[in-house]
Design an enzyme around this catalytic site. Structure first.
Site, short mmCIF file in Angstrom:
data_model
loop_
_atom_site.label_atom_id
_atom_site.label_comp_id
_atom_site.label_asym_id
_atom_site.label_seq_id
_atom_site.Cartn_x
_atom_site.Cartn_y
_atom_site.Cartn_z
N TYR A 38 35.12 71.34 30.82
CA TYR A 38 36.30 70.72 30.21
C TYR A 38 35.93 70.08 28.89
CZ TYR A 38 34.86 65.92 31.34
OH TYR A 38 34.20 64.72 31.40
N ARG A 57 30.63 71.94 21.00
CA ARG A 57 30.21 71.54 22.34
C ARG A 57 30.91 72.36 23.41
NH1 ARG A 57 30.69 65.30 24.02
NH2 ARG A 57 32.89 65.87 24.24
N LYS A 152 29.33 69.98 29.91
CA LYS A 152 30.50 69.15 30.23
C LYS A 152 31.24 69.79 31.41
CE LYS A 152 33.89 66.28 27.79
NZ LYS A 152 33.27 64.99 28.11
N GLU A 184 23.53 57.01 30.48
CA GLU A 184 24.77 56.88 29.72
C GLU A 184 25.78 56.13 30.57
OE1 GLU A 184 26.19 60.84 28.79
OE2 GLU A 184 25.47 61.58 30.71
N LEU A 208 25.13 63.83 28.13
CA LEU A 208 26.06 64.67 27.38
C LEU A 208 25.89 64.38 25.89
CD1 LEU A 208 28.55 66.63 27.77
CD2 LEU A 208 29.95 64.60 27.37
#
Length: 294
Positions: A38, A57, A152, A184, A208
């Site tokens: 996504y 990305r 992702k 993160e 990410l």
């Protein structure tokens, strides 16, 4: 940080339809396995911004799990722009998801099937998020996710678990910790500032590659900050001069409390304010330029 609430019209497998009419098969591999990826694209002044970072990305995540998007970049942007228009979206974002498609339940990457492609628009306060003025609180949680966090993926149970712990604790977000260091945040990138130096974890399969991250590193040098890409611990978070998170539709939100400990006396720091203002203005400028070209 509120959950995304979609606007009335969505895109699903080549059609723009009412969200209440949108349906997928129970045999879709996204439903069965979480086999898909996504993206989220911010929208400012009815215009997609940071499109190149999104596209790069998006394409990389698709490639890493051997998925193909049956549209060119131009064709897909046309679809997304129409989604903005038919929903009269002024500010917020677009959520885009592609799964491998419908197939009998099989763990291998089944070939020769049509991917399921979905997108919806949602309204949100990107430029003037109220949390940017009050600051947020976070807690630390164990990072229990898989080892390819650079993709992702729609498989987000680890993040859901961590963010639910934060919600139970009355916090806005969490910093996930692995082997003693912050990886993160639950749904955002994590940063600290200490002694006029912006510190964030280096890119790898462990995090990410945040689109906002690259821009913030560039802006930091413009306002006199040094930049270090290295691991940092929660102890460093507690003792930081400033701390903040970044993500698609929040730009930057200052963290003023971590695990119940006040950061910078519970006040938003000067660099966080400057960085957010610079970033906000750059998005407005970008949106205006794109509208002029159109």
């Amino acid at each position: 940080m509120a959950a995304m609430i979609s606007m009335q019209k969505v895109f699903l497998n080549g059609k723009f339809i009412d969200k209440d009419s949108a349906k997928i098969s129970i045999f879709d591999r996204g439903f069965i396995f979480g086999d898909g990826i996504y993206e989220v694209v911010p929208v400012v002044n009815s215009t997609m911004v940071e499109r190149d970072g999104f596209w790069d990305r998006f394409q990389r995540s698709l490639s890493e799990i051997s998925l193909n998007l049956p549209y060119s970049k131009g064709e897909f942007e046309t679809i997304l722009n129409k989604l903005i228009k038919i929903n009269s979206l002024k500010e917020g974002g677009l959520y885009i998801q592609i799964t491998r498609g419908i197939a009998p339940r099989d763990f291998i990457f089944v070939k020769g099937i049509e991917p399921t492609i979905m997108a919806f628009a949602f309204a949100d306060s990107v430029l003037e998020n109220p949390k940017s003025k009050s600051g947020i609180s976070i807690i630390s949680t164990e990072d229990i996710r898989w080892k390819r966090r650079d993709i992702k993926s729609i498989s987000l149970l680890g993040q859901c678990y961590a963010k639910n712990q934060a919600a139970i604790a009355g916090a806005d977000e969490c910093f996930m910790v692995e082997n003693g260091y912050v990886t993160e945040a639950g749904s955002s990138s994590a940063f600290i500032i200490k002694d006029h130096t912006l510190i964030t974890k280096p890119l790898s399969n462990e995090i990410l590659p945040g689109i906002r991250r690259n821009k913030l590193l560039s802006l930091a040098t413009q306002i006199g900050l040094k930049v270090q890409e290295r691991k940092f611990s929660m102890s460093e978070v507690y003792n930081a001069d400033e701390c903040f998170i970044s993500a698609a539709t929040i730009i930057l939100l200052p963290v003023i409390k971590a695990d119940g400990k006040a950061i910078n006396g519970g006040k938003i720091g000067q660099y966080s304010l400057k960085l957010r203002e610079l970033y906000k203005n750059s998005l407005i400028t970008e949106a205006n330029k794109i509208k002029e070209i159109k």
